[in-house]
Scaffold this motif. Sequence first.
Motif, PDB file in Angstrom:
ATOM      1  N   TYR A  13       0.842  -1.209   0.000  1.00  0.00           N
ATOM      2  CA  TYR A  13       0.000   0.000   0.000  1.00  0.00           C
ATOM      3  C   TYR A  13       0.876   1.259   0.000  1.00  0.00           C
ATOM      4  CZ  TYR A  13      -2.978  -3.746   1.725  1.00  0.00           C
ATOM      5  OH  TYR A  13      -3.618  -4.938   1.892  1.00  0.00           O
ATOM      6  N   LEU A  14       1.416   1.556  -1.154  1.00  0.00           N
ATOM      7  CA  LEU A  14       2.399   2.636  -1.259  1.00  0.00           C
ATOM      8  C   LEU A  14       1.883   3.777  -2.122  1.00  0.00           C
ATOM      9  CD1 LEU A  14       5.551   0.422  -1.927  1.00  0.00           C
ATOM     10  CD2 LEU A  14       4.700   1.276   0.265  1.00  0.00           C
ATOM     11  N   PRO A  15       2.414   4.967  -1.915  1.00  0.00           N
ATOM     12  CA  PRO A  15       2.078   6.075  -2.823  1.00  0.00           C
ATOM     13  C   PRO A  15       2.684   5.803  -4.205  1.00  0.00           C
ATOM     14  CG  PRO A  15       3.810   6.719  -1.294  1.00  0.00           C
ATOM     15  CD  PRO A  15       3.360   5.359  -0.870  1.00  0.00           C
ATOM     16  N   PRO A  16       2.328   6.601  -5.217  1.00  0.00           N
ATOM     17  CA  PRO A  16       2.891   6.377  -6.561  1.00  0.00           C
ATOM     18  C   PRO A  16       4.415   6.343  -6.520  1.00  0.00           C
ATOM     19  CG  PRO A  16       1.230   8.114  -6.603  1.00  0.00           C
ATOM     20  CD  PRO A  16       1.451   7.766  -5.164  1.00  0.00           C
ATOM     21  N   ILE A  31       4.674   5.739   6.087  1.00  0.00           N
ATOM     22  CA  ILE A  31       3.813   5.160   5.058  1.00  0.00           C
ATOM     23  C   ILE A  31       3.244   3.820   5.528  1.00  0.00           C
ATOM     24  CG2 ILE A  31       3.900   4.142   2.713  1.00  0.00           C
ATOM     25  CD1 ILE A  31       6.004   6.353   2.064  1.00  0.00           C
ATOM     26  N   TYR A  32       3.955   3.159   6.410  1.00  0.00           N
ATOM     27  CA  TYR A  32       3.519   1.847   6.917  1.00  0.00           C
ATOM     28  C   TYR A  32       2.451   2.035   7.992  1.00  0.00           C
ATOM     29  CZ  TYR A  32       3.834  -2.795   9.135  1.00  0.00           C
ATOM     30  OH  TYR A  32       3.554  -4.041   9.650  1.00  0.00           O
ATOM     31  N   ASP A  33       1.280   1.444   7.767  1.00  0.00           N
ATOM     32  CA  ASP A  33       0.191   1.472   8.744  1.00  0.00           C
ATOM     33  C   ASP A  33       0.249   0.157   9.523  1.00  0.00           C
ATOM     34  OD1 ASP A  33      -2.164   1.112  10.108  1.00  0.00           O
ATOM     35  OD2 ASP A  33      -3.434   1.981   8.541  1.00  0.00           O
ATOM     36  N   PRO A  34       0.619   0.206  10.799  1.00  0.00           N
ATOM     37  CA  PRO A  34       0.786  -1.041  11.558  1.00  0.00           C
ATOM     38  C   PRO A  34      -0.482  -1.895  11.601  1.00  0.00           C
ATOM     39  CG  PRO A  34       1.787   0.789  12.733  1.00  0.00           C
ATOM     40  CD  PRO A  34       1.020   1.384  11.577  1.00  0.00           C
ATOM     41  N   ALA A  35      -1.662  -1.253  11.555  1.00  0.00           N
ATOM     42  CA  ALA A  35      -2.900  -2.047  11.594  1.00  0.00           C
ATOM     43  C   ALA A  35      -3.031  -2.864  10.311  1.00  0.00           C
ATOM     44  CB  ALA A  35      -4.112  -1.122  11.772  1.00  0.00           C
ATOM     45  N   LYS A  36      -2.747  -2.218   9.194  1.00  0.00           N
ATOM     46  CA  LYS A  36      -2.774  -2.963   7.928  1.00  0.00           C
ATOM     47  C   LYS A  36      -1.670  -4.018   7.922  1.00  0.00           C
ATOM     48  CE  LYS A  36      -4.660   0.643   4.902  1.00  0.00           C
ATOM     49  NZ  LYS A  36      -4.289   1.690   3.956  1.00  0.00           N
ATOM     50  N   GLY A  37      -0.533  -3.665   8.486  1.00  0.00           N
ATOM     51  CA  GLY A  37       0.596  -4.601   8.543  1.00  0.00           C
ATOM     52  C   GLY A  37       0.251  -5.846   9.346  1.00  0.00           C
ATOM     53  N   ALA A  38      -0.488  -5.648  10.442  1.00  0.00           N
ATOM     54  CA  ALA A  38      -0.876  -6.801  11.274  1.00  0.00           C
ATOM     55  C   ALA A  38      -1.783  -7.740  10.483  1.00  0.00           C
ATOM     56  CB  ALA A  38      -1.572  -6.311  12.541  1.00  0.00           C
ATOM     57  N   ALA A  39      -2.721  -7.138   9.740  1.00  0.00           N
ATOM     58  CA  ALA A  39      -3.629  -7.961   8.923  1.00  0.00           C
ATOM     59  C   ALA A  39      -2.848  -8.716   7.847  1.00  0.00           C
ATOM     60  CB  ALA A  39      -4.699  -7.074   8.285  1.00  0.00           C
ATOM     61  N   HIS A  63      14.624  -9.099   4.901  1.00  0.00           N
ATOM     62  CA  HIS A  63      15.165  -7.851   4.364  1.00  0.00           C
ATOM     63  C   HIS A  63      14.905  -6.750   5.382  1.00  0.00           C
ATOM     64  CE1 HIS A  63      16.426  -9.157   0.398  1.00  0.00           C
ATOM     65  NE2 HIS A  63      15.301  -9.843   0.272  1.00  0.00           N
ATOM     66  N   HIS A  64      15.540  -5.617   5.155  1.00  0.00           N
ATOM     67  CA  HIS A  64      15.454  -4.536   6.137  1.00  0.00           C
ATOM     68  C   HIS A  64      15.100  -3.214   5.468  1.00  0.00           C
ATOM     69  CE1 HIS A  64      17.416  -6.855   9.438  1.00  0.00           C
ATOM     70  NE2 HIS A  64      17.778  -7.573   8.398  1.00  0.00           N
ATOM     71  N   GLN A  65      14.352  -2.399   6.194  1.00  0.00           N
ATOM     72  CA  GLN A  65      14.032  -1.032   5.753  1.00  0.00           C
ATOM     73  C   GLN A  65      13.453  -1.023   4.346  1.00  0.00           C
ATOM     74  OE1 GLN A  65      17.465   1.119   8.567  1.00  0.00           O
ATOM     75  NE2 GLN A  65      17.268   1.777   6.453  1.00  0.00           N
ATOM     76  N   THR A  66      12.463  -1.899   4.118  1.00  0.00           N
ATOM     77  CA  THR A  66      11.883  -1.978   2.786  1.00  0.00           C
ATOM     78  C   THR A  66      10.423  -2.406   2.844  1.00  0.00           C
ATOM     79  OG1 THR A  66      12.029  -3.065   0.630  1.00  0.00           O
ATOM     80  CG2 THR A  66      12.775  -4.340   2.519  1.00  0.00           C
ATOM     81  N   ALA A  67       9.646  -1.881   1.888  1.00  0.00           N
ATOM     82  CA  ALA A  67       8.248  -2.294   1.773  1.00  0.00           C
ATOM     83  C   ALA A  67       8.123  -3.624   1.039  1.00  0.00           C
ATOM     84  CB  ALA A  67       7.447  -1.216   1.028  1.00  0.00           C
ATOM     85  N   THR A  68       9.174  -4.044   0.358  1.00  0.00           N
ATOM     86  CA  THR A  68       9.089  -5.269  -0.447  1.00  0.00           C
ATOM     87  C   THR A  68       9.080  -6.513   0.414  1.00  0.00           C
ATOM     88  OG1 THR A  68      11.497  -5.461  -0.618  1.00  0.00           O
ATOM     89  CG2 THR A  68      10.381  -4.179  -2.336  1.00  0.00           C
ATOM     90  N   CYS A  69       9.600  -6.402   1.624  1.00  0.00           N
ATOM     91  CA  CYS A  69       9.709  -7.570   2.503  1.00  0.00           C
ATOM     92  C   CYS A  69       9.751  -7.083   3.937  1.00  0.00           C
ATOM     93  CB  CYS A  69      10.975  -8.366   2.179  1.00  0.00           C
ATOM     94  SG  CYS A  69      11.237  -9.785   3.289  1.00  0.00           S
ATOM     95  N   VAL A 272       9.226  -7.632  -9.155  1.00  0.00           N
ATOM     96  CA  VAL A 272      10.303  -7.161 -10.025  1.00  0.00           C
ATOM     97  C   VAL A 272      10.156  -5.667 -10.305  1.00  0.00           C
ATOM     98  CG1 VAL A 272      11.398  -7.447 -12.273  1.00  0.00           C
ATOM     99  CG2 VAL A 272      10.471  -9.432 -11.084  1.00  0.00           C
ATOM    100  N   ASN A 273       8.931  -5.292 -10.667  1.00  0.00           N
ATOM    101  CA  ASN A 273       8.734  -3.938 -11.185  1.00  0.00           C
ATOM    102  C   ASN A 273       8.678  -2.855 -10.111  1.00  0.00           C
ATOM    103  OD1 ASN A 273       8.721  -4.917 -13.794  1.00  0.00           O
ATOM    104  ND2 ASN A 273       6.506  -5.269 -13.784  1.00  0.00           N
ATOM    105  N   SER A 274       8.404  -3.248  -8.881  1.00  0.00           N
ATOM    106  CA  SER A 274       8.340  -2.233  -7.824  1.00  0.00           C
ATOM    107  C   SER A 274       9.701  -2.024  -7.168  1.00  0.00           C
ATOM    108  CB  SER A 274       7.331  -2.644  -6.754  1.00  0.00           C
ATOM    109  OG  SER A 274       7.831  -3.752  -6.039  1.00  0.00           O
ATOM    110  N   ASN A 275      10.678  -2.815  -7.589  1.00  0.00           N
ATOM    111  CA  ASN A 275      11.982  -2.764  -6.915  1.00  0.00           C
ATOM    112  C   ASN A 275      12.793  -1.558  -7.386  1.00  0.00           C
ATOM    113  OD1 ASN A 275      13.964  -3.633  -5.136  1.00  0.00           O
ATOM    114  ND2 ASN A 275      14.976  -4.885  -6.692  1.00  0.00           N
ATOM    115  N   LYS A 276      12.269  -0.395  -7.021  1.00  0.00           N
ATOM    116  CA  LYS A 276      12.919   0.856  -7.425  1.00  0.00           C
ATOM    117  C   LYS A 276      14.021   1.193  -6.431  1.00  0.00           C
ATOM    118  CE  LYS A 276      11.860   5.701  -8.383  1.00  0.00           C
ATOM    119  NZ  LYS A 276      10.848   6.750  -8.325  1.00  0.00           N
ATOM    120  N   VAL A 277      15.248   1.105  -6.882  1.00  0.00           N
ATOM    121  CA  VAL A 277      16.392   1.345  -6.006  1.00  0.00           C
ATOM    122  C   VAL A 277      17.452   2.124  -6.776  1.00  0.00           C
ATOM    123  CG1 VAL A 277      18.075   0.306  -4.456  1.00  0.00           C
ATOM    124  CG2 VAL A 277      15.971  -0.926  -4.983  1.00  0.00           C
ATOM    125  N   PRO A 278      17.901   3.260  -6.247  1.00  0.00           N
ATOM    126  CA  PRO A 278      18.934   4.033  -6.964  1.00  0.00           C
ATOM    127  C   PRO A 278      20.301   3.334  -6.879  1.00  0.00           C
ATOM    128  CG  PRO A 278      18.439   5.060  -4.861  1.00  0.00           C
ATOM    129  CD  PRO A 278      17.482   3.910  -5.004  1.00  0.00           C
TER     130      PRO A 278
END
Lengths: 399, 257
Positions: A13-16, A31-39, A63-69, A272-278
């Motif tokens: 559940y991320l912004p654009p 950006i992380y909502d713990p209630a949604k995260g618990a579900a 993984h650490h500090q990431t929405a992907t995992c 694959v496609n959301s893995n935006k990393v500089p």
Amino acid sequence: MRAWHFSETAYPYLPPSDSYPSIRVSLPNRIYDPAKGAALYDRYIDEWLEAEAEGVEIMLNEHHQTATCVDPAAPLMLAALARLSKTARLLILGNPIANRRQPVRVAEEMAMIDVLSHGRLEAGFVRGVPYEILPANSNPVRMNERNWEALDLIIKAWTNHDGPVSHEGRFFHHRNINIWPRPIQQPHPPIWISTTSPGGAQQVGARGYIQATFLTGFDMTRTIYEAYRKGWREAGRGENVPIHRLAYAALIYVGDTEAKAHAGADKLLWYVNSNKVPPHFANPPGYVSVAQNVRLARGAHNVVSAFGTRQGTVEGAIAAGTMFAGTPDQVLAQIKKHYDHVGGYGQLLIMGQAGFLEHDDTVHGIRMFAREVYPRLKELYPDTAISGVNPQPAAARSA
Amino acid sequence: MTAKTIKIAGIDLELHDIGQGAPVLWLHGGQGFNPKHAFVDLIAAKRRLIVPSHPGFGSSGLPDWVDSVDDIAHVHLELLDKLDLRCLDVVGHSIGGWIAAEMATKSPERIRRLVMIGPVGVKVGSPDKLDIPDVFAMSQDDASKLLFHDPVKMKVDQTKLTDDELTIMFRNRETLALLVWEPWMHNPKLMRRLHRAAMPALFIRGASDGLVSDAYMSQYAKLLPNARTHTIPAAGHAPQLEQPEKLASAVLDFLEK
């Protein structure tokens, strides 16, 4: 052939994506909502248990500090699964031991999970992807050396049963190692290592651990497996490498029809496609060799940082061998083609959930695979099968 | 102008020895040393300029036991033994300043005068804020904006570099990371030792330096009993590259006193 359901417990559940420079390391956790995260945790655990009910094993990673995992302490999730599951093997792939300050603590965590699960642990170890460096504040230089010393120390901690032993190495120091509990499985739980480099794979082969590789497609996987088989043979482990020593992770979705399967598979491509990393997170200094950095500066493709644009579509990913998707017959044929190209493997790591693939569709994909594809794979590729490209008699190969 | 190799502590060190006169040891920063830079001849016109590439930089070896600035300070003190230089002037830039500061706390009697250009090595600010921005957690373009007064002019076109030059560039960067990663750009003990470095010292910074702030330099200089500061306009973290004449004359003026 053994299959594993692998979920990265993503938070989708991320912004654009054009509103942030990186999905990893620096994405603010407001950006992380713990209630949604618990579900989501509830849901992902249910999916692992559905996989177990279908006869598929359980796999997770860290993984650490990431929405992907959102699983920064995988042993905690594994401990929960050790109590909630009953029969499945439990694979953690893996512990990022080049980034852990205390390998003996990792040995303790793994021993505890092995006991909690009554001996169902499969203990995986990874060097860690480059974007784990900053979250761990870990030096990217000499990670491989740290990684191997840490693993040796963990094995020492697992296998010593006669009171304290010591370790005074290059990177780690312990005067008094005597872990309680010790693992159930003797001499220790099966060890898995993931690597994307042939040099690393050769070392893993020499040691005889299970080698896993992720989304490396056709040719790269074959190169890695060939290096593993070379290391295995040169270490005197015998001419034949059993397929169960080799693992491949792919995005997999099986549906009743090709159209439905591709719709599910398309959602898996979020991984694959959301893995935006500089680049500065994807390639910190020292993570790859100087020679590789020179090649990258000359325009070579960075395997580590980008999975490749042609793999961003279902058709492209299937063609690249990073995805198996379609009807049961189609998926079986795709796996068979890949298996033959790379020389064979006995562990299939199924990335069966990503992004917005909803619970019902995830479970449907798991069931379709388990019921329509898995039995045929097990029949085609029994654990006694041997891995090797164009196997030749030993005399011919050494000639 | 060719470099020679000298074995120190079992390490093959690349060593440049340029010009005549009273010796000056130049300790380069994280980008390494390039003898073609204009400031080199400006200083070597008046003084004998001795420049080792630190272990892991340039063509110098990097044994597995070397992983800190402190290690390098010991190596360079041994280099002075080998060159029979009992006391000389030392100029350090960036992490080279840090190395110089470590040497000055170990053997203050061997350094006549000390110049620190955009030096790192101490932690003087709050635990909640990095004293030196994390250049490894930002894009190269953003890092260049902090490094240079005129980043466009100073931009290096990598496509024009040879493979050997690229190799040295990436190797320097890797060794820099090895040395400065944790604690970030400093030795927590150094500030408790710098009172021993009582030789006359000059701290220089480029006015546009985005890494070493004016406050950082001032507080660093106050840790030495006999140091003063100087700012060079229209220069960033490497004033010897952006203002070679101004830098060279500031250094030479100070050393010739």
